[in-house]
Design an enzyme around this catalytic site. Structure first.
Site, PDB file in Angstrom:
ATOM      1  N   SER A 176      50.403  30.366 -12.726  1.00  0.00           N
ATOM      2  CA  SER A 176      50.892  30.278 -13.885  1.00  0.00           C
ATOM      3  C   SER A 176      52.162  30.144 -13.285  1.00  0.00           C
ATOM      4  O   SER A 176      53.541  30.245 -12.780  1.00  0.00           O
ATOM      5  CB  SER A 176      51.221  31.855 -13.658  1.00  0.00           C
ATOM      6  OG  SER A 176      52.150  32.442 -14.877  1.00  0.00           O
ATOM      7  N   HIS A 192      48.095  28.090 -16.405  1.00  0.00           N
ATOM      8  CA  HIS A 192      48.201  29.258 -16.880  1.00  0.00           C
ATOM      9  C   HIS A 192      49.749  29.645 -17.331  1.00  0.00           C
ATOM     10  O   HIS A 192      50.766  30.119 -17.010  1.00  0.00           O
ATOM     11  CB  HIS A 192      47.788  30.891 -16.429  1.00  0.00           C
ATOM     12  CG  HIS A 192      47.831  32.236 -16.947  1.00  0.00           C
ATOM     13  ND1 HIS A 192      46.733  32.510 -17.466  1.00  0.00           N
ATOM     14  CD2 HIS A 192      49.045  33.539 -16.219  1.00  0.00           C
ATOM     15  CE1 HIS A 192      46.743  33.717 -17.932  1.00  0.00           C
ATOM     16  NE2 HIS A 192      47.976  33.938 -17.497  1.00  0.00           N
ATOM     17  N   ASP A 221      52.464  31.730 -19.949  1.00  0.00           N
ATOM     18  CA  ASP A 221      52.052  33.113 -20.093  1.00  0.00           C
ATOM     19  C   ASP A 221      53.794  33.832 -21.362  1.00  0.00           C
ATOM     20  O   ASP A 221      54.336  32.954 -22.035  1.00  0.00           O
ATOM     21  CB  ASP A 221      52.819  34.323 -19.124  1.00  0.00           C
ATOM     22  CG  ASP A 221      51.657  33.776 -18.228  1.00  0.00           C
ATOM     23  OD1 ASP A 221      50.658  34.631 -18.409  1.00  0.00           O
ATOM     24  OD2 ASP A 221      52.346  33.774 -16.798  1.00  0.00           O
ATOM     25  N   MET A 245      54.892  35.701 -23.833  1.00  0.00           N
ATOM     26  CA  MET A 245      56.166  37.022 -24.005  1.00  0.00           C
ATOM     27  C   MET A 245      56.946  37.566 -25.250  1.00  0.00           C
ATOM     28  O   MET A 245      57.372  36.328 -25.636  1.00  0.00           O
ATOM     29  CB  MET A 245      57.132  37.647 -22.705  1.00  0.00           C
ATOM     30  CG  MET A 245      55.350  37.861 -21.751  1.00  0.00           C
ATOM     31  SD  MET A 245      56.354  38.328 -20.305  1.00  0.00           S
ATOM     32  CE  MET A 245      54.716  37.689 -19.018  1.00  0.00           C
ATOM     33  N   HIS A 288      47.802  33.122 -22.907  1.00  0.00           N
ATOM     34  CA  HIS A 288      47.828  34.067 -22.239  1.00  0.00           C
ATOM     35  C   HIS A 288      48.688  34.802 -23.804  1.00  0.00           C
ATOM     36  O   HIS A 288      50.559  34.839 -22.977  1.00  0.00           O
ATOM     37  CB  HIS A 288      48.141  34.543 -20.647  1.00  0.00           C
ATOM     38  CG  HIS A 288      48.012  35.724 -20.733  1.00  0.00           C
ATOM     39  ND1 HIS A 288      48.260  36.977 -19.944  1.00  0.00           N
ATOM     40  CD2 HIS A 288      47.538  37.241 -21.479  1.00  0.00           C
ATOM     41  CE1 HIS A 288      48.204  37.841 -19.713  1.00  0.00           C
ATOM     42  NE2 HIS A 288      47.837  38.315 -20.553  1.00  0.00           N
ATOM     43  N   MET A 326      50.822  37.687 -24.920  1.00  0.00           N
ATOM     44  CA  MET A 326      50.856  38.633 -24.726  1.00  0.00           C
ATOM     45  C   MET A 326      51.927  39.209 -25.751  1.00  0.00           C
ATOM     46  O   MET A 326      53.371  39.259 -25.703  1.00  0.00           O
ATOM     47  CB  MET A 326      51.751  38.760 -23.522  1.00  0.00           C
ATOM     48  CG  MET A 326      50.673  39.206 -22.228  1.00  0.00           C
ATOM     49  SD  MET A 326      51.618  39.133 -20.674  1.00  0.00           S
ATOM     50  CE  MET A 326      51.711  37.473 -20.255  1.00  0.00           C
ATOM     51  N   MET A 350      43.585  42.548 -16.857  1.00  0.00           N
ATOM     52  CA  MET A 350      45.142  42.222 -16.291  1.00  0.00           C
ATOM     53  C   MET A 350      44.557  42.759 -15.113  1.00  0.00           C
ATOM     54  O   MET A 350      44.310  44.698 -14.595  1.00  0.00           O
ATOM     55  CB  MET A 350      45.986  42.493 -16.815  1.00  0.00           C
ATOM     56  CG  MET A 350      46.286  41.761 -18.027  1.00  0.00           C
ATOM     57  SD  MET A 350      46.834  40.883 -17.384  1.00  0.00           S
ATOM     58  CE  MET A 350      48.394  40.748 -16.329  1.00  0.00           C
ATOM     59  N   ASP A 367      44.845  38.417 -13.905  1.00  0.00           N
ATOM     60  CA  ASP A 367      45.972  38.030 -13.717  1.00  0.00           C
ATOM     61  C   ASP A 367      46.377  39.124 -12.960  1.00  0.00           C
ATOM     62  O   ASP A 367      46.826  40.131 -13.364  1.00  0.00           O
ATOM     63  CB  ASP A 367      46.099  37.171 -15.511  1.00  0.00           C
ATOM     64  CG  ASP A 367      47.953  37.326 -15.149  1.00  0.00           C
ATOM     65  OD1 ASP A 367      48.486  36.813 -14.858  1.00  0.00           O
ATOM     66  OD2 ASP A 367      47.512  36.970 -16.348  1.00  0.00           O
TER      67      ASP A 367
HETATM   68  C1  DX5 Z   1      52.311  38.710 -15.882  1.00  0.00           C
HETATM   69  C2  DX5 Z   1      51.528  37.495 -16.125  1.00  0.00           C
HETATM   70  C3  DX5 Z   1      50.824  36.901 -15.165  1.00  0.00           C
HETATM   71  C4  DX5 Z   1      52.097  37.164 -14.353  1.00  0.00           C
HETATM   72  C5  DX5 Z   1      51.870  37.195 -13.218  1.00  0.00           C
HETATM   73  O1  DX5 Z   1      52.332  39.236 -16.814  1.00  0.00           O
HETATM   74  O2  DX5 Z   1      50.363  38.261 -17.085  1.00  0.00           O
HETATM   75  O3  DX5 Z   1      50.646  35.397 -15.301  1.00  0.00           O
HETATM   76  O4  DX5 Z   1      52.559  34.957 -13.515  1.00  0.00           O
HETATM   77  O5  DX5 Z   1      52.138  35.928 -11.480  1.00  0.00           O
HETATM   78  P1  DX5 Z   1      52.418  36.683  -9.953  1.00  0.00           P
HETATM   79  O6  DX5 Z   1      51.006  35.977  -9.720  1.00  0.00           O
HETATM   80  O7  DX5 Z   1      53.436  37.118  -9.579  1.00  0.00           O
HETATM   81  O8  DX5 Z   1      51.672  38.307 -10.323  1.00  0.00           O
HETATM   82 ZN    ZN Z   2      49.562  35.823 -17.461  1.00  0.00          ZN
END
Ligand code: DX5
Ligand code: ZN
Length: 223
Positions: A10, A35, A37, A39, A68, A70, A139, A177
């Site tokens: 990620s 990956h 993320d 947000m 992903h 969010m 998750m 994840d």
């Molecule tokens: C959290 C994200 C993850 C995050 C995971 O909301 O969706 O993808 O990057 O990070 P680690 O592996 O550090 O928990």
């Molecule tokens: Zn993620």
């Protein structure tokens, strides 16, 4: 049997000032997916990456981008992210009103479709879209930040989901994840996960290639 293992670093934990270099290191280091993320400061309490960064990431690597989302109102942004270069898109079951429609739209745009579920969300809501999915993203932390601790109660959920997928004879990947590192990857794979997201567990280590290799070996051994 659990499908082939895929390691998906990620980039949330990457150095964004050197994003292209980080993407090259992780790609040469053996990542199967990248990956990404996204947000929105609304569905989760953090703001990150828009389609412009996805487009830039696409130029830096040939490794498929696993985006992903969010974000609330994800339906309105699916086309933007696929056109920017997303090869697969996860939408949150908790953030989308018409889940079936969103899944169909991702597929019609030409990307692989996945539904993400938060730690407190059960798997029953996936029953009527499971046949249409390429992947379910379970998750294992509450979404919003990298570097949080793995939530143990997600393990039996992964087991039930794998059982349900197998019982129906489907080929659906289970991605995990949040809080996954070399030392706990065996547990999620033994439960039935096969796509492993890891942010801080890879980017906060000195040698990405070594960490990915160790993670893959431990995961393969637990299949
Ligand atoms: C959290 C994200 C993850 C995050 C995971 O909301 O969706 O993808 O990057 O990070 P680690 O592996 O550090 O928990
Ligand atoms: Zn993620």
């Amino acid at each position: 049997m659990t499908p082939a293992i895929q390691i998906a670093p990620s980039i949330l934990s990457a150095d964004f000032g050197r994003l292209a270099e980080e993407l090259v290191s992780i790609s040469e280091g053996g990542a199967d997916l990248i990956h990404v993320d996204v947000m929105d400061g609304h569905f989760v309490p953090n703001l990150t990456i828009g389609p412009m960064i996805v487009e830039a990431a696409k130029r830096a690597t040939k490794v498929p981008l696993d985006v992903h989302l969010m974000i609330s109102n994800a339906e309105a942004f699916l086309r933007d992210y696929v056109e920017a270069g997303a090869d697969m898109v996860s939408v949150h079951a908790e953030a989308v009103t018409h889940l079936h429609r969103a899944v169909q739209e991702i597929k019609s745009l030409g990307a692989k479709a996945s539904v993400a579920i938060n730690p407190a969300t059960g798997i029953d809501g996936l029953d009527y879209v499971l046949d249409d999915l390429d992947m379910v993203l379970v998750m294992t932390v509450n979404p919003g930040f990298g570097g949080q601790s793995f939530i143990e109660s997600c393990l039996p959920k992964i087991e039930s989901l794998r059982e349900r997928i197998d019982k129906r004879g489907l080929k659906v990947d289970i991605e995990v994840d949040g809080g996954i590192k070399v030392d706990n990857v065996q547990r999620v794979v033994a439960a039935g996960a096969n796509v492993i997201v890891s942010g801080s567990g890879i980017f906060k280590t000195p040698n990405y290639a070594d960490t990915i290799k160790n993670m893959r070996e431990r995961a393969e051994a637990a299949r």
